[in-house]
Design a protein around this motif. Structure first.
Motif, PDB file in Angstrom:
ATOM      1  N   ARG A  35      13.907  -6.197 -24.853  1.00 33.66           N
ATOM      2  CA  ARG A  35      14.204  -5.711 -26.203  1.00 33.66           C
ATOM      3  C   ARG A  35      13.702  -4.281 -26.427  1.00 33.66           C
ATOM      4  N   LEU A  36      12.824  -3.811 -25.556  1.00 37.57           N
ATOM      5  CA  LEU A  36      12.153  -2.540 -25.774  1.00 37.57           C
ATOM      6  C   LEU A  36      12.908  -1.414 -25.071  1.00 37.57           C
ATOM      7  N   ASP A  37      13.252  -0.389 -25.821  1.00 42.25           N
ATOM      8  CA  ASP A  37      13.988   0.737 -25.248  1.00 42.25           C
ATOM      9  C   ASP A  37      13.078   1.865 -24.793  1.00 42.25           C
ATOM     10  N   ARG A  38      11.999   2.099 -25.531  1.00 36.87           N
ATOM     11  CA  ARG A  38      11.199   3.300 -25.304  1.00 36.87           C
ATOM     12  C   ARG A  38      10.254   3.237 -24.110  1.00 36.87           C
ATOM     13  N   PRO A  39       9.426   2.201 -23.999  1.00 41.15           N
ATOM     14  CA  PRO A  39       8.334   2.311 -23.026  1.00 41.15           C
ATOM     15  C   PRO A  39       8.759   2.041 -21.588  1.00 41.15           C
ATOM     16  N   ARG A  40       7.970   2.594 -20.674  1.00 43.47           N
ATOM     17  CA  ARG A  40       7.999   2.157 -19.287  1.00 43.47           C
ATOM     18  C   ARG A  40       7.363   0.771 -19.261  1.00 43.47           C
ATOM     19  N   LYS A  41       7.921  -0.154 -18.497  1.00 46.49           N
ATOM     20  CA  LYS A  41       7.480  -1.547 -18.533  1.00 46.49           C
ATOM     21  C   LYS A  41       6.941  -1.952 -17.162  1.00 46.49           C
ATOM     22  N   VAL A  42       5.673  -2.361 -17.126  1.00 45.68           N
ATOM     23  CA  VAL A  42       5.021  -2.697 -15.864  1.00 45.68           C
ATOM     24  C   VAL A  42       4.245  -4.001 -16.038  1.00 45.68           C
ATOM     25  N   LEU A  43       4.394  -4.907 -15.074  1.00 46.23           N
ATOM     26  CA  LEU A  43       3.657  -6.165 -15.086  1.00 46.23           C
ATOM     27  C   LEU A  43       2.407  -6.050 -14.216  1.00 46.23           C
TER      28      LEU A  43
ATOM     29  N   GLU B 279       5.469 -10.600 -33.761  1.00 43.28           N
ATOM     30  CA  GLU B 279       6.041  -9.342 -34.234  1.00 43.28           C
ATOM     31  C   GLU B 279       5.006  -8.223 -34.250  1.00 43.28           C
ATOM     32  N   HIS B 280       3.764  -8.576 -34.550  1.00 44.48           N
ATOM     33  CA  HIS B 280       2.712  -7.575 -34.620  1.00 44.48           C
ATOM     34  C   HIS B 280       2.452  -6.960 -33.245  1.00 44.48           C
ATOM     35  N   ILE B 281       2.349  -7.810 -32.226  1.00 42.84           N
ATOM     36  CA  ILE B 281       2.133  -7.321 -30.865  1.00 42.84           C
ATOM     37  C   ILE B 281       3.359  -6.555 -30.383  1.00 42.84           C
ATOM     38  N   GLU B 282       4.519  -7.047 -30.718  1.00 45.32           N
ATOM     39  CA  GLU B 282       5.740  -6.344 -30.305  1.00 45.32           C
ATOM     40  C   GLU B 282       5.799  -4.946 -30.903  1.00 45.32           C
ATOM     41  N   HIS B 283       5.252  -4.769 -32.098  1.00 41.97           N
ATOM     42  CA  HIS B 283       5.216  -3.440 -32.707  1.00 41.97           C
ATOM     43  C   HIS B 283       4.424  -2.472 -31.833  1.00 41.97           C
ATOM     44  N   TYR B 284       3.254  -2.914 -31.350  1.00 43.52           N
ATOM     45  CA  TYR B 284       2.455  -2.062 -30.470  1.00 43.52           C
ATOM     46  C   TYR B 284       3.207  -1.761 -29.176  1.00 43.52           C
ATOM     47  N   MET B 285       3.893  -2.755 -28.647  1.00 43.48           N
ATOM     48  CA  MET B 285       4.627  -2.560 -27.401  1.00 43.48           C
ATOM     49  C   MET B 285       5.814  -1.617 -27.605  1.00 43.48           C
ATOM     50  N   ARG B 286       6.486  -1.783 -28.704  1.00 40.15           N
ATOM     51  CA  ARG B 286       7.659  -0.947 -28.984  1.00 40.15           C
ATOM     52  C   ARG B 286       7.251   0.512 -29.200  1.00 40.15           C
TER      53      ARG B 286
END
Length: 304
Positions: free
Chosen positions: A260-268, A206-213
């Motif tokens: 689950r993430l709406d805000r960020p651009r997502k890149v692998l 959850e902590h890492i997901e907070h940074y990602m979100r």
């Protein structure tokens, strides 16, 4: 803030020099829709003059040659690389330091105490560089206190300890300590926009997901499609999780978490040569496209 993908592959690059998997053979023959890739590294600048190099790939020479902004332009010998930040002590993220030994002054290198320990013992790159110009080590704390670099105006950094794996030559192998692996939140102080960068990610809590979100862009671990990919292909007896990499397709994997993430651009990024997402016409690549997830490639630029 400008982010340049210098290398987007995992260790060994793509194609890997000794690999005859479907992907490596296909890209050599031109029989699949795929692009060669250097080993993982990025560069970031807020003023287009001073660049922070994130990880020093063994492919650093080719990466500099591919990106004029880093090349010498102000003196007989110079570079726009102002500082180097290491997220771990892995071979594919640190060996390039040896190739930068001709620098005209000590490199300003930012890393955690755990990484410095590995780079002065099991893989003593820092010791070797002392025979040249040396290294100015700047300790990176793991308490998530934001910090700045005098060499990189306009950027704030936050190191976030990750659950991953230490290198085979580390005393912390299979018994990791905070600082063996970090993600980094990189924030532009003028715009407030931020990137979360984590090329090695073994678990998303959850902590890492907070940074990602909270990020405007996430640039995260794309090493393996399935946890047993290397085993099934006959290339290794290790699962992804044994190497500190969360797979993409499994329950709770990276694709599910990114959805689950709406805000960020997502890149692998940090994509292993066996991963089917390298084939631009694969079903796995289409699944990523449908999920709004991009695959990094060398030369890609992101502006925040």
């Amino acid at each position: 803030m400008r982010i340049r993908i210098l290398g987007s592959a995992a260790g060994g690059g793509f194609p890997q020099w000794n690999c005859n998997c479907d992907n490596c053979r296909g890209v050599r023959e031109g029989s699949i829709a795929a692009k060669p890739r250097n080993q993982s590294s990025i560069a970031i600048s807020a003023n287009n003059e001073d660049w922070v190099l994130f990880n020093a790939s063994p492919d650093i020479r080719a990466q500099i040659e591919s990106f004029p902004a880093l090349q010498p332009a102000r003196a007989h010998r110079d570079t726009a690389i102002a500082a180097i930040l290491l997220v771990d002590a892995q071979i594919d993220h640190t060996t390039g330091l040896l190739l930068l030994r001709e620098h005209t002054k000590p490199w300003d290198v930012y890393c955690t105490a755990a990484v410095k320990e590995d780079l002065t013992t099991g893989f003593p790159i820092f010791n070797i560089l002392e025979h040249f110009r040396g290294v100015n080590w700047h300790p990176v704390a793991t308490d998530e206190t934001p910090f700045t670099m005098p060499q990189a105006a306009g950027i704030e950094f936050t190191a976030v300890p990750l659950k991953s794996e230490a290198p085979p030559y580390s005393p912390h192998r299979h018994n990791t300590v905070p600082g063996d692996n970090i993600g980094v939140r990189v924030r532009d102080l003028s715009t407030g926009k931020n990137l979360f960068y984590a090329p090695g990610l073994g678990e998303i809590d959850e902590h890492i997901e907070h940074y990602m979100r909270d990020a405007d862009c996430v640039l995260v671990d794309g090493t393996l499609w399935t946890d047993d990919e290397m085993i099934r292909g006959g290339f290794s007896n290790k699962r992804g999780i044994d190497m500190g990499h969360l797979d993409q397709s499994g329950d709770g994997g990276i694709v599910e978490r990114l959805r689950r993430l709406d805000r960020p651009r997502k890149v692998l990024i940090h994509i292993n040569n066996t991963n089917p997402i390298l084939n631009e016409q694969s079903a796995q690549r289409q699944l990523l496209h449908d999920a709004g997830i991009e695959v990094a490639e060398d030369g890609m630029e992101i502006t925040l």
